[in-house]
Design an enzyme around this catalytic site. Structure first.
Site, PDB file in Angstrom:
ATOM      1  N   SER A 121       0.835  -1.199   0.000  1.00 19.66           N
ATOM      2  CA  SER A 121       0.000   0.000   0.000  1.00 19.66           C
ATOM      3  C   SER A 121       0.870   1.250   0.000  1.00 19.66           C
ATOM      4  O   SER A 121       2.053   1.185   0.292  1.00 19.66           O
ATOM      5  CB  SER A 121      -0.917   0.001   1.223  1.00 19.66           C
ATOM      6  OG  SER A 121      -1.818   1.074   1.117  1.00 19.66           O
ATOM      7  N   LYS A 171      -4.325  -7.352   2.923  1.00 21.31           N
ATOM      8  CA  LYS A 171      -4.370  -6.232   1.958  1.00 21.31           C
ATOM      9  C   LYS A 171      -5.775  -6.111   1.349  1.00 21.31           C
ATOM     10  O   LYS A 171      -6.264  -5.011   1.091  1.00 21.31           O
ATOM     11  CB  LYS A 171      -3.314  -6.435   0.863  1.00 21.31           C
ATOM     12  CG  LYS A 171      -3.338  -5.355  -0.225  1.00 21.31           C
ATOM     13  CD  LYS A 171      -2.991  -3.996   0.334  1.00 21.31           C
ATOM     14  CE  LYS A 171      -2.884  -2.828  -0.585  1.00 21.31           C
ATOM     15  NZ  LYS A 171      -3.524  -2.716  -1.821  1.00 21.31           N
ATOM     16  N   HIS A 174      -7.847  -4.350   3.839  1.00 21.88           N
ATOM     17  CA  HIS A 174      -7.399  -2.943   3.819  1.00 21.88           C
ATOM     18  C   HIS A 174      -8.106  -2.194   2.685  1.00 21.88           C
ATOM     19  O   HIS A 174      -8.618  -1.088   2.866  1.00 21.88           O
ATOM     20  CB  HIS A 174      -5.877  -2.901   3.627  1.00 21.88           C
ATOM     21  CG  HIS A 174      -5.329  -1.566   3.231  1.00 21.88           C
ATOM     22  ND1 HIS A 174      -5.377  -1.086   1.931  1.00 21.88           N
ATOM     23  CD2 HIS A 174      -4.739  -0.584   3.956  1.00 21.88           C
ATOM     24  CE1 HIS A 174      -4.834   0.109   1.885  1.00 21.88           C
ATOM     25  NE2 HIS A 174      -4.432   0.443   3.093  1.00 21.88           N
TER      26      HIS A 174
END
Ligand SMILES: O=C(O)[C@H](O)[C@@H](O)[C@H](O)[C@H](O)COP(=O)(O)O
Length: 298
Positions: A121, A171, A174
């Site tokens: 990220s 992820k 996220h």
């Protein structure tokens, strides 16, 4: 450490530069030779085929794959699986679905090749100057890669999430959260924009990013957007999505969980893709049927 990089798009190229800035040697391959030439000029060793890339590395090789999730990453990992040897490591730094990662791990594991999933990220800036990473790997492989990973991430911006697959899983969630946060910001500014007050969105976002409860990188980016693009008149209201929000919602459904905000944020994105919203037309016509409300004709 000497690492191979496959994929010199925005993320791969910047990650390669980041690695080199931190003293690591990079062998880089992209199917477009021009991109290889460009990175050679910046100090990387270029490879003009996947075979060439593998030859320029010594075992145990580390090959960081930064190509789009889906078919491209699958193709590269499949091809690498027949070129690499026991003990070599493939890092998938893209946004692959964690279930695909688990399948690929099984396939590679049969050949003794290690798969590491490094959910990344922070966008292009992060890739260049320090990313945030969520890494799934076995203990010993994570330990082996740690010096490299530590160098290319921001301080306290990396977590070994657990075994292979967990990095992409974390992820994915996220990004599910990212959808919800983006939608909340979008809706908030829509209310501001619709009001009768003469508001300065750039200033509001700037101030919100100084000590307010919603201070965040996304609010900082919101300020940048208004600074760069004024009142967004040149932008079409269409939002794409590359899958992670959908996968998060699907996973929540499979787990029997209610995630209304994440689901709604996803649905809003889909609705922006529909030029002709047939459902909305029907609802307008039905309101006319039962309540006599006006229908706007084209
Ligand atoms: O954490 C990040 O840096 C972003 O999430 C990054 O990974 C990318 O911008 C998303 O993949 C966009 O995702 P959508 O295309 O699904 O919005």
């Amino acid at each position: 450490m000497k690492a191979g990089i496959v994929g010199l798009g925005k993320m791969g190229k910047n990650l390669a530069l980041n690695m080199m800035d931190n003293g690591h040697d990079v062998v880089a391959y992209n199917r477009t030779p021009k991109k290889v030439k460009n990175i050679e000029e910046k100090g990387a060793e270029g490879a003009y085929s996947l075979e060439g890339l593998v030859e320029k590395l010594s075992p145990p090789r580390v090959i960081w794959v930064m190509v789009p999730a889906g078919d491209p990453v699958h193709d590269i990992i499949t091809r690498l699986s027949s070129l690499l040897k026991t003990g070599d490591v493939i890092v998938d730094g893209g946004n692959s679905h964690f279930k695909k990662t688990l399948e690929r791990d099984q396939m590679l594991g049969d050949k003794g090749i290690e798969l590491v999933d490094a959910g990344t990220s922070g966008g292009v800036t992060g890739a260049r100057h320090g990313a945030c990473m969520m890494v799934g790997a076995s203990e010993d492989i994570y330990e082996y890669l740690e010096p490299l990973i530590d160098d290319i991430t921001v301080e306290d911006g990396c977590i070994h999430t657990g075994t292979t697959g967990s990095g992409h899983f974390v992820k994915m969630v996220h990004n599910g959260i990212e959808y919800g946060m983006l939608e909340a910001i979008g809706e908030g500014f829509e209310v501001l924009e619709a009001s009768d007050f003469d508001l300065n969105f750039e200033d509001i976002a700037r101030v919100w990013n100084n000590g307010s409860v919603i201070e965040s990188w996304l609010i900082e980016l919101t300020k940048n957007v208004f600074e760069d693009r004024g009142n967004l008149e040149d932008i079409k209201p269409v939002i794409d999505s590359s899958g992670e929000g959908k996968w998060t919602v699907e996973e929540a459904i499979d787990l029997g969980l209610s995630v209304p905000v994440l689901a709604e944020a996803l649905m809003v994105r889909y609705s922006t893709q529909q030029d002709e919203n047939f459902g909305a037309k029907l609802i307008a016509a039905l309101r006319n049927q039962f309540g006599g409300h006006d229908v706007e004709n084209k």
